[in-house]
Write an enzyme that holds these catalytic residues in place. Structure first.
Site, short mmCIF file in Angstrom:
data_model
loop_
_atom_site.label_atom_id
_atom_site.label_comp_id
_atom_site.label_asym_id
_atom_site.label_seq_id
_atom_site.Cartn_x
_atom_site.Cartn_y
_atom_site.Cartn_z
N CYS A 36 -0.57 4.95 3.51
CA CYS A 36 -0.11 4.97 2.00
C CYS A 36 1.23 5.51 1.88
O CYS A 36 1.34 6.85 2.24
CB CYS A 36 -1.32 5.34 1.23
SG CYS A 36 -0.96 5.70 -0.60
N CYS B 271 0.55 8.97 -0.63
CA CYS B 271 -0.34 9.84 0.05
C CYS B 271 0.61 11.33 0.20
O CYS B 271 1.68 11.21 0.76
CB CYS B 271 -1.09 9.86 1.08
SG CYS B 271 -2.51 8.94 0.70
N HIS C 140 -6.42 9.72 -2.36
CA HIS C 140 -6.21 8.29 -2.23
C HIS C 140 -7.42 7.41 -2.82
O HIS C 140 -7.09 6.22 -3.20
CB HIS C 140 -5.81 7.74 -0.54
CG HIS C 140 -5.37 6.47 -0.62
ND1 HIS C 140 -4.14 6.08 -0.95
CD2 HIS C 140 -6.21 5.59 -0.12
CE1 HIS C 140 -4.25 4.81 -0.69
NE2 HIS C 140 -5.35 4.34 -0.12
N ASN D 257 -0.18 0.18 -13.90
CA ASN D 257 -0.58 -0.97 -13.69
C ASN D 257 -1.75 -0.71 -12.78
O ASN D 257 -1.59 0.01 -11.66
CB ASN D 257 0.29 -2.01 -12.90
CG ASN D 257 1.41 -2.60 -13.57
OD1 ASN D 257 1.21 -2.67 -14.94
ND2 ASN D 257 2.64 -2.60 -13.26
N CYS E 145 -0.73 -4.35 -8.86
CA CYS E 145 -0.38 -3.11 -8.45
C CYS E 145 -0.61 -3.45 -6.96
O CYS E 145 -1.67 -3.99 -6.43
CB CYS E 145 -1.62 -2.19 -8.95
SG CYS E 145 -1.39 -0.34 -8.21
N SER E 146 0.40 -2.88 -6.40
CA SER E 146 0.45 -3.22 -4.82
C SER E 146 -0.08 -1.99 -4.04
O SER E 146 -0.36 -2.09 -2.75
CB SER E 146 1.90 -3.45 -4.30
OG SER E 146 2.86 -2.55 -4.67
N HIS F 128 -3.58 3.71 -4.42
CA HIS F 128 -3.35 5.21 -4.75
C HIS F 128 -3.10 5.41 -6.18
O HIS F 128 -2.31 4.82 -6.68
CB HIS F 128 -2.36 5.87 -3.87
CG HIS F 128 -2.36 7.19 -3.80
ND1 HIS F 128 -2.61 7.84 -2.74
CD2 HIS F 128 -1.91 8.30 -4.66
CE1 HIS F 128 -2.62 9.32 -2.92
NE2 HIS F 128 -2.27 9.37 -4.15
N HIS G 220 -1.77 5.93 -9.50
CA HIS G 220 -0.13 6.30 -9.71
C HIS G 220 0.20 5.45 -11.03
O HIS G 220 -0.48 4.61 -11.34
CB HIS G 220 0.76 5.95 -8.53
CG HIS G 220 1.06 4.47 -8.37
ND1 HIS G 220 -0.06 3.67 -7.81
CD2 HIS G 220 1.84 3.53 -8.54
CE1 HIS G 220 0.44 2.45 -7.68
NE2 HIS G 220 1.65 2.39 -8.10
N GLN H 181 4.18 4.48 -13.57
CA GLN H 181 5.40 4.47 -13.54
C GLN H 181 6.06 5.00 -14.70
O GLN H 181 5.41 4.91 -15.89
CB GLN H 181 5.80 2.98 -13.35
CG GLN H 181 5.37 2.62 -11.81
CD GLN H 181 6.23 1.24 -11.72
OE1 GLN H 181 7.18 0.95 -11.57
NE2 GLN H 181 5.18 0.25 -11.13
O1 LIG Z 1 6.89 -1.59 -9.79
P1 LIG Z 1 5.63 -2.59 -8.93
O2 LIG Z 1 4.36 -1.75 -9.12
O3 LIG Z 1 6.20 -2.74 -7.47
O4 LIG Z 1 5.44 -3.86 -9.78
C1 LIG Z 1 4.63 -4.21 -10.82
O5 LIG Z 1 4.95 -3.57 -11.88
C2 LIG Z 1 6.23 -4.08 -12.55
C3 LIG Z 1 6.47 -3.29 -13.80
O6 LIG Z 1 5.56 -3.77 -14.68
C4 LIG Z 1 6.29 -5.62 -12.61
O7 LIG Z 1 7.82 -5.83 -12.86
C5 LIG Z 1 6.08 -6.14 -11.50
O8 LIG Z 1 5.95 -7.68 -11.59
C6 LIG Z 1 4.58 -5.88 -10.82
O9 LIG Z 1 4.39 -6.44 -9.52
#
Ligand SMILES: O=P(O)(O)O[C@H]1O[C@H](CO)[C@@H](O)[C@H](O)[C@H]1O
Ligand SMILES: O=P(O)(O)O[C@H]1O[C@H](CO)[C@@H](O)[C@H](O)[C@H]1O
Lengths: 350, 350
Positions: free
Chosen positions: A52, A55, A115, A155, A162-163, A166, A168, A170
């Site tokens: 991750c 982490c 995590h 997200n 959200c990829s 963990h 978090h 932004q």
């Molecule tokens: O910044 P990340 O988590 O990689 O990306 C995610 O949040 C962003 C902000 O809302 C978006 O623009 C992306 O499409 C989404 O996949």
């Protein structure tokens, strides 16, 4: 003919924060669903994942190493949509092709070293740590002359793009005020100039009297499904005191925000017994140097799920071309959320 | 410092149809994607499916039987979001809780009796049949005193909330003008009053001169990626002649629209060699009895895919709370679409 009833009959509702209308079709909640199903997040994760990139102590894609943090951890987004040093300039043709350079800062906030946790599984004290980071970041970024708006958000869940599971959030902080907070500024200012009170203070007073859209309360915060909610279980988290930004919250107000967030997100997880996906974020005053007495800090939660852990609301054809549309009423959504326990289902029973 | 370059540097673009800005982050197209993947639609379907509620002759959930149609087929949506006989009324409290009853009509348009086809796989003649139905429906619904806006659209693909792959679209027609067309009316009217020409006629002239965002043209229509596109491969389908609605199109303009739609959707399918999902729809004049010389009919295509058949753009946290955001530029998207063949990949080789 039956008397007009918000619980039964199709209608439009007005969103006073944006000045726009949405369509509500309560009778349509009965329609069967044969479309796409989402994969619910019921994963069991380890407390630490060596692969991750969030982490503690791990190395990120760009070679940077995370500190061995024990609370929260903030770093500049390695793939930020905004950069501080971007060249300036504009493009203009016939008033129809208009572009202007934008600059800013993108940061990632790890909520916890663990995590395997998410906000509803963290303690009030740990969530309070997140609130403090928001305040610190808002203060630091908002003070910069090149930053006029600070967007803090999370997200949560793969379905919300959200990829990394963990826990978090932004920050995207930038030179201009983006579309939505700009609309909210216009609307709040008009109300403040007319009434001398914030739009959301007046709105909150109505909701506290009616109670039917209130989900939970504590001494300093109220969580409700707004009258104009577009997403099925959308909520608005409102401070009772009209503050413009998170730095103005007192110690007890910060603790109380952490309490409200915890109780709300536990109810969300309990609704469909799944890690409930959403996008959430703070809306606060622009950091453009003006006082903004019209601004009333609030937090939006936009969760996509509609009927179960696997059936979401799609904001597609009509919604993208016409206006947002919802089936279940905000009143019904609030009732559902209100009836849920505030002990997380994972902790509730063996 | 490098000169400001739309292809490289973060910037905002203005959407003159809505009056709102979006964020463009070209440098971010390089970020790796570790998040949710979509299931591409590469299904082989039978020409007739006895369990499909849209196939000719089949019985629907409510007991109604579809005609043995051979071209297009229109029926009232069994689970319509809008109903014509809804009770009227309003709710108002403090200017902050505002609702009003809404009435209207929801219809489904089957594009073809063939369960296995989609628009790009249909002939120009068959698509022309769909255009004629749009015109008939717009004329019929728009003439009703209780209908002031007719929204025609298609959700294609499971990822766009479409629950049945049988080729079909929808109509939601209603008493009020929904949010998006209402914004476009304001913007187009302001331009028309100032210049005496439609906003989109002036815009089209610029794009035809520049050519860099044009995807394809025929004698009567131009398909382009608008300068302000929010979705990665969003397009705008524009008639060269400023007409207000689809009923005003001549026979040759209708044929040419079918040709443009076919060529565009073939390119879309060819982009990632998949049945390309999108929501698309017509924006036309309100049917409120006014002349609306400012209105310039157009069609929006909003497709979610970004990098491949499985990686979509998520409009989530920042997008829901701040403003729409895109990574690849509209110019790059147009180039990609322009370079693709107009023979459908399924027909192209053995
Ligand atoms: O910044 P990340 O988590 O990689 O990306 C995610 O949040 C962003 C902000 O809302 C978006 O623009 C992306 O499409 C989404 O996949
Ligand atoms: O009407 P359908 O195809 O059942 O439903 C689909 O399109 C509608 C109109 O865009 C949306 O409101 C729904 O969320 C979506 O699932």
């Amino acid at each position: 003919m039956a008397a007009f009833d918000l619980a039964q009959h199709p209608h439009r509702r007005f969103n006073p924060l944006t000045g726009e209308w949405l369509l509500v079709s309560p009778h349509r909640a009965l329609r069967p669903w044969q479309g796409q199903q989402e994969a619910p997040d019921r994963s069991q994760r380890p407390t630490y994942d060596p692969t991750c990139y969030l982490c503690p102590g791990n190395t990120r894609a760009n070679g940077a190493v995370n500190s061995a943090y024990t609370g929260t951890f903030v770093f500049d987004n390695d793939f930020a949509a905004l950069t501080p040093d971007a060249p300036t300039g504009t493009v203009e043709q016939g008033g129809l092709l208009r572009a202007e350079a934008e600059s800013g800062v993108g940061r990632v906030i790890c909520f916890s070293p663990r995590h395997d946790l998410t906000l509803p599984e963290m303690s009030v004290e740990a969530i309070r740590g997140v609130v403090d980071v928001w305040a610190e970041q808002f203060a630091e970024l908002g003070a910069r002359p090149d930053i006029n708006y600070v967007q803090i958000f999370e997200n949560k869940g793969a379905v919300m793009g959200c990829s990394n599971p963990h826990p978090h959030g932004q920050i995207w902080a930038q030179r201009t005020v983006p579309t939505d907070p700009a609309k909210e500024t216009v609307q709040q200012l008009a109300h403040f100039q007319q009434h001398g009170r914030t739009l959301l203070a007046d709105y909150l007073a109505i909701e506290l009297k009616e109670q039917q859209r209130v989900v939970l309360e504590n001494e300093h915060w109220v969580v409700l499904v707004p009258f104009w909610a577009a997403w099925p279980f959308e909520t608005l988290v409102l401070p009772r005191r009209a503050v413009q930004d998170v730095t103005q919250l007192t110690e007890t107000e910060r603790d109380a925000l952490a309490d409200a967030m915890r109780r709300l997100t536990i109810r969300y997880d309990n609704l469909f017994q799944t890690s409930f996906p959403y996008s959430a974020g703070l809306h606060q005053r622009p950091t453009d140097g003006a006082a903004h007495p019209e601004w009333h800090l609030h937090m939006h939660f936009y969760p996509p799920l509609l009927r179960s852990a696997t059936v979401r609301k799609f904001m597609v054809g009509y919604e993208l071309l016409g206006s947002p549309q919802r089936d279940i009423t905000p009143e019904y959504a609030a009732q559902r959320l209100r009836e849920l326990p505030e002990i997380h289902y994972k902790q509730a029973q063996p």
